[in-house]
Enzyme design. Sequence first.
Site, PDB file in Angstrom:
ATOM      1  N   ILE A  39      17.599   7.643   4.722  1.00  0.00           N
ATOM      2  CA  ILE A  39      16.733   7.141   3.655  1.00  0.00           C
ATOM      3  C   ILE A  39      16.165   5.758   3.991  1.00  0.00           C
ATOM      4  CG2 ILE A  39      18.480   5.932   2.241  1.00  0.00           C
ATOM      5  CD1 ILE A  39      17.250   7.421  -0.203  1.00  0.00           C
ATOM      6  N   ASN A  96      29.672   5.149  13.317  1.00  0.00           N
ATOM      7  CA  ASN A  96      30.435   3.980  12.892  1.00  0.00           C
ATOM      8  C   ASN A  96      31.765   4.400  12.289  1.00  0.00           C
ATOM      9  OD1 ASN A  96      28.490   1.957  13.546  1.00  0.00           O
ATOM     10  ND2 ASN A  96      27.298   2.552  11.755  1.00  0.00           N
ATOM     11  N   GLY A 102      30.486  -1.586  10.553  1.00  0.00           N
ATOM     12  CA  GLY A 102      29.416  -1.539   9.556  1.00  0.00           C
ATOM     13  C   GLY A 102      29.325  -0.214   8.829  1.00  0.00           C
ATOM     14  N   GLN A 103      30.340   0.664   8.984  1.00  0.00           N
ATOM     15  CA  GLN A 103      30.307   1.929   8.256  1.00  0.00           C
ATOM     16  C   GLN A 103      30.236   1.662   6.759  1.00  0.00           C
ATOM     17  OE1 GLN A 103      33.700   4.581   8.778  1.00  0.00           O
ATOM     18  NE2 GLN A 103      32.715   6.232   7.632  1.00  0.00           N
ATOM     19  N   HIS A 109      29.633  10.742   9.952  1.00  0.00           N
ATOM     20  CA  HIS A 109      28.239  11.056  10.277  1.00  0.00           C
ATOM     21  C   HIS A 109      27.882  10.453  11.621  1.00  0.00           C
ATOM     22  CE1 HIS A 109      28.413   7.348   7.879  1.00  0.00           C
ATOM     23  NE2 HIS A 109      27.395   6.910   8.598  1.00  0.00           N
TER      24      HIS A 109
END
Length: 124
Positions: A39, A96, A102-103, A109
């Site tokens: 997104i 990540n 930074g997940q 994913h």
Amino acid sequence: MAIDFETYDEDNIFAKILRGELPNTTVFEDDHVLAFHDIVPAAPVHVLVIPKGRYIAQDDFHRDASDAEIIAFWRAVGHICRELGVTDEGHRLIANQGTKSGQVVPHFHVHILAGKNLGPLLAS
Ligand code: AMP
């Protein structure tokens, strides 16, 4: 916020997408895998590939998923890259795990990034 690696969060964004409670722009789907456009794309091509199973990050996915799920996932990643036309020109896969990476979304994913020169591996 730190990710809870003990308990899968049923209300995370990707769980809601998998239940059809949030929309997504699907580029691939089969019994084990869903892929859709990010997104907030970080590159001209930015697709997220997720397993349909309840896995928080790469660690529990590779530890707990069945062989069928793992094979389906990684075959799908390769297939999607080819379908996106980014195999020969080049692309980057990122997964990540945890706060320092930074997940943000606690559902495993892989990011597929492509469509421009992606530069150095890390910003700093
Ligand atoms: P990560 O930082 O590895 O957890 O990446 C999570 C990714 O999910 C980010 O690139 C977000 O832009 C993306 N994202 C968050 N919400 C959505 C959504 N509803 N649809 C598609 N991508 C999303």
